[in-house]
Enzyme design. Structure first.
Site, PDB file in Angstrom:
ATOM      1  N   GLY A  14       9.578 -58.783 -20.319  1.00  0.00           N
ATOM      2  CA  GLY A  14      10.149 -58.115 -21.481  1.00  0.00           C
ATOM      3  C   GLY A  14       9.160 -58.039 -22.625  1.00  0.00           C
ATOM      4  O   GLY A  14       8.317 -58.923 -22.794  1.00  0.00           O
ATOM      5  N   ARG A  90      14.657 -48.223  -2.442  1.00  0.00           N
ATOM      6  CA  ARG A  90      13.709 -48.683  -1.428  1.00  0.00           C
ATOM      7  C   ARG A  90      13.753 -50.199  -1.290  1.00  0.00           C
ATOM      8  O   ARG A  90      14.043 -50.914  -2.242  1.00  0.00           O
ATOM      9  CB  ARG A  90      12.289 -48.256  -1.802  1.00  0.00           C
ATOM     10  CG  ARG A  90      12.077 -46.756  -1.875  1.00  0.00           C
ATOM     11  CD  ARG A  90      11.866 -46.169  -0.498  1.00  0.00           C
ATOM     12  NE  ARG A  90      11.563 -44.760  -0.574  1.00  0.00           N
ATOM     13  CZ  ARG A  90      10.333 -44.270  -0.711  1.00  0.00           C
ATOM     14  NH1 ARG A  90       9.305 -45.104  -0.834  1.00  0.00           N
ATOM     15  NH2 ARG A  90      10.125 -42.978  -0.750  1.00  0.00           N
ATOM     16  N   ASP A 117       7.860 -66.875 -17.841  1.00  0.00           N
ATOM     17  CA  ASP A 117       7.944 -67.624 -16.591  1.00  0.00           C
ATOM     18  C   ASP A 117       7.712 -66.747 -15.357  1.00  0.00           C
ATOM     19  O   ASP A 117       6.918 -67.095 -14.482  1.00  0.00           O
ATOM     20  CB  ASP A 117       9.316 -68.311 -16.504  1.00  0.00           C
ATOM     21  CG  ASP A 117       9.437 -69.211 -15.290  1.00  0.00           C
ATOM     22  OD1 ASP A 117       8.845 -70.302 -15.301  1.00  0.00           O
ATOM     23  OD2 ASP A 117      10.117 -68.817 -14.322  1.00  0.00           O
ATOM     24  N   THR A 139       7.235 -65.133 -24.923  1.00  0.00           N
ATOM     25  CA  THR A 139       8.637 -64.857 -24.629  1.00  0.00           C
ATOM     26  C   THR A 139       9.458 -65.148 -25.874  1.00  0.00           C
ATOM     27  O   THR A 139       9.198 -66.131 -26.572  1.00  0.00           O
ATOM     28  CB  THR A 139       9.200 -65.697 -23.467  1.00  0.00           C
ATOM     29  OG1 THR A 139      10.631 -65.569 -23.422  1.00  0.00           O
ATOM     30  CG2 THR A 139       8.848 -67.164 -23.584  1.00  0.00           C
ATOM     31  N   ASP A 141      12.370 -66.122 -25.785  1.00  0.00           N
ATOM     32  CA  ASP A 141      13.280 -67.216 -25.439  1.00  0.00           C
ATOM     33  C   ASP A 141      12.701 -68.594 -25.745  1.00  0.00           C
ATOM     34  O   ASP A 141      13.449 -69.576 -25.785  1.00  0.00           O
ATOM     35  CB  ASP A 141      13.639 -67.150 -23.953  1.00  0.00           C
ATOM     36  CG  ASP A 141      14.220 -65.811 -23.551  1.00  0.00           C
ATOM     37  OD1 ASP A 141      14.857 -65.168 -24.401  1.00  0.00           O
ATOM     38  OD2 ASP A 141      14.029 -65.402 -22.386  1.00  0.00           O
ATOM     39  N   ASP A 143      11.194 -70.535 -23.828  1.00  0.00           N
ATOM     40  CA  ASP A 143      11.618 -71.430 -22.748  1.00  0.00           C
ATOM     41  C   ASP A 143      10.497 -71.781 -21.769  1.00  0.00           C
ATOM     42  O   ASP A 143      10.757 -72.351 -20.703  1.00  0.00           O
ATOM     43  CB  ASP A 143      12.774 -70.800 -21.969  1.00  0.00           C
ATOM     44  CG  ASP A 143      12.394 -69.481 -21.287  1.00  0.00           C
ATOM     45  OD1 ASP A 143      11.270 -68.986 -21.517  1.00  0.00           O
ATOM     46  OD2 ASP A 143      13.227 -68.937 -20.526  1.00  0.00           O
ATOM     47  N   ARG A 185      18.475 -66.309 -22.618  1.00  0.00           N
ATOM     48  CA  ARG A 185      18.719 -66.635 -21.215  1.00  0.00           C
ATOM     49  C   ARG A 185      19.193 -68.075 -21.055  1.00  0.00           C
ATOM     50  O   ARG A 185      20.216 -68.436 -21.617  1.00  0.00           O
ATOM     51  CB  ARG A 185      17.478 -66.325 -20.365  1.00  0.00           C
ATOM     52  CG  ARG A 185      17.186 -64.820 -20.274  1.00  0.00           C
ATOM     53  CD  ARG A 185      16.158 -64.470 -19.233  1.00  0.00           C
ATOM     54  NE  ARG A 185      16.587 -64.820 -17.898  1.00  0.00           N
ATOM     55  CZ  ARG A 185      17.471 -64.116 -17.170  1.00  0.00           C
ATOM     56  NH1 ARG A 185      18.043 -63.045 -17.674  1.00  0.00           N
ATOM     57  NH2 ARG A 185      17.781 -64.496 -15.960  1.00  0.00           N
TER      58      ARG A 185
END
Length: 365
Positions: A14, A90, A117, A139, A141, A143, A185
């Site tokens: 992200g 696919r 991660d 990130t 987050d 985390d 998350r």
């Protein structure tokens, strides 16, 4: 220390504020320290590595991008070279050899992988295939294990805090319960720190399962004290005691990670049913990822980019740059992705929030 000739850089996962700052730092510090040095930007994360889509980066390319959100290289949180989906519908295929071939064809000495991660797990697998890699942690987050903080987090935190500040005035005016759902998350860092900074009356995080009865009691007690409104800050990964996280299905990607979100509405329905209080929900979503990076994120990303070049020149491949206290250093990537960096339910940050009257929805007095 070796003089670098050519390295690649990609931004994957992200997007977040600070990505352009780290690209700028890599290019500028690399070109100024190593004669005849070249930086190859890999477009759209691992998709560009698999498909061979790249661009050479000059100082002119990174001029003026420090305050810009997003990434000039593009990114993707769906493309895994080891489970690559070339088109919707696919089946995933292992195209890691195509990624390796791109590195060889471009004559890269190594690759800088900027991400969280998932990005660094892929980087670790490429390392096992013989591709020299250095990880740069980002990130919103916060985390990622092995570093006290990741860039992107501070900007997301500021966005969430400002939103909570704004919700206070409308909640008080209309005598409502307002719920602000934030990202994160499986970690509650954004909710905890924004909720604490913004004066949230209830903070719900993944690390501390909640009970609706406890939340209702916290709101009722405020009303008895004449406080006719309440602010609830909830992390997208929060869950009830003995229950599961709220999801919206799965991402359309090979690993089928659950798409979290919607917990705010679940709690709102339960609160209105039990208390009768008018409740509204604001889901901040991707607004937390975008916009101008804070000074802290620009500073942190710049240091991480410089440190990554330093590690590459020292041939310390297989490491991730990090910040511990006030010291920038590095740890093996495998240690950084071993476990998530999560909130300690008994830690000082939670205890401080409880001390000023914040409820975490986990007890009834």
């Amino acid at each position: 220390m070796k003089k670098l000739r050519r390295i690649g850089i990609l931004t994957a996962g992200g997007d977040c504020a600070g990505l352009n700052a780290v690209i700028r730092a890599v290019v500028k510090s690399g070109l100024r320290q190593h004669p005849a040095f070249e930086v190859v930007g890999i477009l759209d994360g691992y998709a560009g590595l698999v498909e061979g889509r790249t661009r050479l980066l000059s100082e002119n390319d990174v001029s003026g991008i420090l305050p810009r959100g997003g990434t000039i290289l593009g990114t993707s949180n769906r493309d895994n070279p080891f489970k690559y989906i070339s088109a919707p519908g696919r089946k995933p295929k292992d195209r890691s050899q195509d990624a390796v071939a791109t590195v060889r064809r471009l004559r890269l000495e190594g690759l800088l992988a900027v991400g969280g991660d998932g990005t660094l797990r892929c980087a670790l697998e490429l390392l096992k295939k013989g591709i020299p890699v250095i990880g740069i942690p980002k990130t919103i987050d916060n985390d990622l294990n092995g570093t006290d903080v990741t860039f992107g987090f501070d900007t997301a935190l500021m966005v969430a805090t400002e939103a909570i500040d704004r919700l206070h005035t409308t909640a008080e005016s209309h005598h409502r319960v307002l719920i602000c759902e934030v990202m994160g998350r499986y970690a509650g860092w954004i909710a905890l720190r924004a909720g604490t900074a913004g004066g949230g009356d209830v903070i719900l995080i993944p690390e501390i399962p909640y009970r609706i009865d406890s939340i209702c009691q916290a709101i009722t007690q405020r009303e008895k004290r004449g406080r006719r409104f309440s602010i609830i800050v909830v992390a997208e990964g929060a869950k009830p005691l003995g229950g599961q996280m709220t999801t919206q299905g799965t991402y359309k990607e090979a690993d089928k990670r659950p798409q979290l979100g919607g917990i705010g509405h679940t709690i709102a329905r339960a609160l209105e049913k039990q208390t009768g209080d008018e409740t509204r929900v604001v889901i901040l979503g991707h607004v937390q990822r975008g916009g101008t990076p804070t000074a802290h994120d620009r500073w942190l990303a710049t240091h991480f980019g410089f440190k990554a070049i330093e590690l590459a020149a020292s041939q310390r491949w297989g490491n991730m740059v990090n910040l511990r206290g006030t010291q920038f250093s590095a740890i093996p990537i495998e240690q950084a992705v071993g476990t998530l960096h999560r909130v300690d339910p008994l830690g000082e940050e939670v205890r401080a929030a409880r001390a000023v009257g914040t409820s975490f929805g986990d007890n009834i007095s």
